[in-house]
Design an enzyme around this catalytic site. Structure first.
Site, short mmCIF file in Angstrom:
data_model
loop_
_atom_site.label_atom_id
_atom_site.label_comp_id
_atom_site.label_asym_id
_atom_site.label_seq_id
_atom_site.Cartn_x
_atom_site.Cartn_y
_atom_site.Cartn_z
N ASP A 12 0.87 -1.16 0.00
CA ASP A 12 0.00 0.00 0.00
C ASP A 12 0.92 1.22 0.00
O ASP A 12 2.09 1.12 0.37
CB ASP A 12 -0.87 -0.03 1.26
CG ASP A 12 -1.67 1.24 1.43
OD1 ASP A 12 -2.45 1.58 0.53
OD2 ASP A 12 -1.50 1.91 2.46
N ASP A 14 -0.13 5.06 0.78
CA ASP A 14 -0.40 6.12 1.75
C ASP A 14 -0.48 5.57 3.18
O ASP A 14 -1.31 4.71 3.47
CB ASP A 14 -1.70 6.84 1.39
CG ASP A 14 -1.66 7.39 -0.02
OD1 ASP A 14 -0.86 8.32 -0.25
OD2 ASP A 14 -2.39 6.90 -0.89
N ASP A 171 -1.38 -0.42 6.12
CA ASP A 171 -1.52 0.36 7.35
C ASP A 171 -2.96 0.46 7.82
O ASP A 171 -3.22 0.97 8.91
CB ASP A 171 -0.99 1.78 7.13
CG ASP A 171 -1.92 2.61 6.27
OD1 ASP A 171 -2.46 3.62 6.78
OD2 ASP A 171 -2.14 2.26 5.11
#
Length: 229
Positions: A12, A14, A171
């Site tokens: 991922d 961001d 995240d």
């Protein structure tokens, strides 16, 4: 083949590779204020972490009763975000080190992000990560965003990798859930440590409850070697 076997690693972007959420928050705050929604807080923004910008714009229309089309909200937010991202986006140092370790071991890698293709390109080129992360999939390119598995399955397809041989770094809980739905292992590094008990994180193969403060390139690489299929 690397010493990690047939492993491929999907990132991922961001909140995982880069700390771009402050830029997304500011872009979101300005767009919502322009449409008559004042006081959009960081806590409000945290509830959208891990959700694609396209889906976020649609959710705003429902939550705030906005009349503007989702496409208009999305375009305005992306325009503001790109301006902020070009000026400054911080790469997590241990994540950069991890990417470099994987590259040195010839491990195939890809980025699978809920951001727009333009936003991904700006960040990867501006931070120098593009040198190692050349395979990129945006949520705009697949039918469904996270927590659906579409984006990770497409990234695996582009790498020519079996989903069972892929490890995802995420995240956010929707991303961890998407990795599980894709049949992939997941290293979860919660951007918001207080959300570590979210159901989506329960499926992670490795959950670093303290977030980025607990992540080191060497320990993550060692875990990959220990668990290599």
């Amino acid at each position: 083949m690397s010493d990690l076997g047939a492993l491929s690693v999907l990132f991922d972007l961001d909140g995982t590779l880069v700390d771009s959420e402050p830029n997304y928050y500011e872009a979101s705050r300005r767009t919502l204020a322009e449409h008559g929604v004042p006081g959009f807080s960081w806590t409000d923004h945290e509830s959208y972490v891990g959700i694609s910008t396209r889906d976020t714009a649609a959710l705003w229309r429902e939550r705030y009763g906005l009349r503007a089309p989702a496409a208009e909200l999305l375009a305005a937010t992306n325009r503001r975000y790109l301006d902020l991202a070009r000026r400054h986006t911080r790469v997590y140092p241990q994540m950069r080190a991890f990417v470099e370790l994987l590259a040195a071991a010839d491990v195939p890698m890809a980025v699978a992000s809920g951001s727009s293709p333009d936003a991904i390109e700006v960040i990867l080129s501006g931070t120098g990560l593009a040198a190692h992360l050349r395979t990129v999939v945006s949520a705009d390119e697949v039918p469904r965003g996270k927590p659906a598995p579409d984006i990770f399955l497409e990234a695996a397809r582009r790498l020519g990798a079996d989903p069972a041989d892929c490890v995802v770094l995420e995240d956010a809980a929707p991303g961890a859930a998407a990795a599980h739905a894709a049949g992939m292992r997941c290293i979860a590094i919660p951007y918001v440590p207080a959300q570590a008990d979210a159901p989506g994180f329960a499926t992670a193969s490795l959950l670093l409850r303290g977030g980025q403060a607990e992540f080191t390139a060497e320990s993550a690489y060692a875990w990959l070697r220990e668990t290599a299929r």
